[in-house]
Design a protein around this motif. Structure first.
Motif, PDB file in Angstrom:
ATOM      1  N   PRO A 294       0.828  -1.216   0.000  1.00  0.00           N
ATOM      2  CA  PRO A 294       0.000   0.000   0.000  1.00  0.00           C
ATOM      3  C   PRO A 294       0.854   1.254   0.000  1.00  0.00           C
ATOM      4  O   PRO A 294       1.909   1.301   0.646  1.00  0.00           O
ATOM      5  N   PRO A 295       0.449   2.291  -0.741  1.00  0.00           N
ATOM      6  CA  PRO A 295       1.215   3.542  -0.787  1.00  0.00           C
ATOM      7  C   PRO A 295       1.431   4.156   0.593  1.00  0.00           C
ATOM      8  O   PRO A 295       2.422   4.858   0.815  1.00  0.00           O
ATOM      9  N   SER A 296       0.508   3.892   1.517  1.00  0.00           N
ATOM     10  CA  SER A 296       0.638   4.441   2.860  1.00  0.00           C
ATOM     11  C   SER A 296       1.727   3.747   3.664  1.00  0.00           C
ATOM     12  O   SER A 296       2.208   4.282   4.667  1.00  0.00           O
ATOM     13  N   SER A 297       2.093   2.537   3.247  1.00  0.00           N
ATOM     14  CA  SER A 297       3.145   1.788   3.933  1.00  0.00           C
ATOM     15  C   SER A 297       4.010   1.067   2.901  1.00  0.00           C
ATOM     16  O   SER A 297       4.008  -0.166   2.832  1.00  0.00           O
ATOM     17  N   PRO A 298       4.739   1.828   2.094  1.00  0.00           N
ATOM     18  CA  PRO A 298       5.482   1.234   0.978  1.00  0.00           C
ATOM     19  C   PRO A 298       6.705   0.449   1.439  1.00  0.00           C
ATOM     20  O   PRO A 298       7.282   0.715   2.495  1.00  0.00           O
TER      21      PRO A 298
ATOM     22  N   ILE B 292      10.946   1.947  -2.532  1.00  0.00           N
ATOM     23  CA  ILE B 292      10.180   3.182  -2.665  1.00  0.00           C
ATOM     24  C   ILE B 292      10.635   4.256  -1.670  1.00  0.00           C
ATOM     25  O   ILE B 292      10.853   5.405  -2.054  1.00  0.00           O
ATOM     26  N   PRO B 293      10.797   3.948  -0.363  1.00  0.00           N
ATOM     27  CA  PRO B 293      11.275   4.987   0.557  1.00  0.00           C
ATOM     28  C   PRO B 293      12.642   5.559   0.161  1.00  0.00           C
ATOM     29  O   PRO B 293      12.898   6.756   0.365  1.00  0.00           O
ATOM     30  N   LEU B 294      13.490   4.739  -0.435  1.00  0.00           N
ATOM     31  CA  LEU B 294      14.806   5.217  -0.880  1.00  0.00           C
ATOM     32  C   LEU B 294      14.648   6.203  -2.031  1.00  0.00           C
ATOM     33  O   LEU B 294      15.309   7.253  -2.062  1.00  0.00           O
TER      34      LEU B 294
ATOM     35  N   HIS C  64       3.930   4.758  -8.395  1.00  0.00           N
ATOM     36  CA  HIS C  64       3.402   4.282  -7.113  1.00  0.00           C
ATOM     37  C   HIS C  64       3.933   5.140  -5.960  1.00  0.00           C
ATOM     38  O   HIS C  64       3.237   5.356  -4.961  1.00  0.00           O
ATOM     39  N   ALA C  65       5.153   5.650  -6.125  1.00  0.00           N
ATOM     40  CA  ALA C  65       5.775   6.484  -5.095  1.00  0.00           C
ATOM     41  C   ALA C  65       5.308   7.931  -5.165  1.00  0.00           C
ATOM     42  O   ALA C  65       5.685   8.742  -4.303  1.00  0.00           O
ATOM     43  N   GLY C  66       4.512   8.276  -6.175  1.00  0.00           N
ATOM     44  CA  GLY C  66       4.013   9.640  -6.311  1.00  0.00           C
ATOM     45  C   GLY C  66       5.047  10.627  -6.806  1.00  0.00           C
ATOM     46  O   GLY C  66       4.940  11.828  -6.537  1.00  0.00           O
TER      47      GLY C  66
END
Length: 299
Positions: free
Chosen positions: A105-109, A113-115, A145-147
């Protein structure tokens, strides 16, 4: 050990590249760009003047591609986060493993993605440095997906154009500005936020297409050259860079495997020299196909 510790003997002008891998990455999406960048020289007649230094980041000490190739990681994701400011370029190959990344989920990638998001935030907080984020093939779906594609233009492997459009629309609905869409283009590679100078003789411009291919949407793409060596003859505007999307982060998305090679040659031309890119293409016996630049900083 930190990548910085491992490369203390590298010349200061060597461009630092971080390849971000994950289980199921595409082997060719890694090997093509890696071969291009590792072959590039700052000075064509000086074999010691390497232009790029590559580091492999992965969640585990070794990571296996979708075709069974196992690659040893230089750093894990924690170290990559710690040393993120050190890298000039971050490259995310596509591959079958992208589907698992997109399932979170985008709320908890999940990583990476966080990198990727941290790298974009780093540029926004410090626009004085010229940073580049490049994806190959389905790697652009991870950016969506990471916006990170809102208000920009992007491409992907031709089989995934529609999926990229849907992913970008979903990201827009989740974002602060739902009307800020992504222009999905049917191009070889698409460059956002580039430094370039069109020059006076377009026939000699290495980044101008003689004939623009049909695109998914009608494009007002500006096609320009981006030789860092040439652009430094004028003064860059950090304020103007900061006003661009993602703080002026140069963001490049490319199509399939060979498009990733083309985009990597673009980076050689942009950050080393056009002559160096041509020499790498010659060594690889490869015909370099150009993409488009959709936005940039005129200096």
């Amino acid at each position: 050990m930190s990548a910085i510790d491992d490369t203390t003997d590298a010349p200061a002008d060597v461009i630092q590249v971080l390849f971000v891998l994950y289980p199921g990455f595409g082997a060719q999406e890694l090997c093509g760009p890696l071969e291009v960048l590792s072959s590039a020289l700052q000075k064509l007649k000086d074999p010691d003047s390497k232009a790029f230094e590559a580091t492999i980041a992965a969640p585990t000490p070794a990571v296996t591609s979708s075709s069974g190739l196992t690659v040893k990681a230089d750093v894990n994701f924690k170290t990559a986060h710690d040393d993120l400011h050190y890298y000039d370029i971050l490259i995310l190959p596509g591959g079958k493993g992208v589907e698992k990344i997109l399932s979170t989920p985008p709320s908890s990638p999940s990583e990476p993605i966080p990198l990727l998001q941290a790298y974009a935030k780093l540029q926004a907080s410090d626009p004085s440095k010229e940073r580049t984020l490049l994806t190959i093939g389905t790697g652009s779906l991870v950016l969506a997906h990471a916006g990170l594609l809102q208000g920009l233009a992007a491409t992907t492997h031709p089989d995934y154009y529609t999926k990229l459009e849907i992913a970008c629309k979903d990201a827009a609905r989740r974002g602060e500005n739902p009307l800020e869409q992504t222009d999905v283009m049917e191009e070889n590679y698409v460059v956002n936020n580039a430094r370039f100078d069109l020059g006076e003789d377009l026939d000699e411009n290495p980044f101008v297409l003689a004939k623009k291919p049909d695109s998914r949407r009608k494009s007002s793409a500006r096609k320009g050259s981006v030789s860092l060596r040439q652009s430094l003859t004028r003064v860059d505007s950090n304020a103007r860079r900061a006003a661009l999307k993602l703080g002026g982060l140069r963001l490049i998305t490319s199509g399939g495997v060979t498009s990733g090679i083309d985009a990597s040659l673009y980076l050689v031309a942009a950050l080393a020299s056009h002559e160096s890119a041509e020499e790498v293409a010659r060594l690889l016996q490869y015909s370099w196909n150009k993409g488009v630049t959709v936005e940039g900083i005129d200096v």
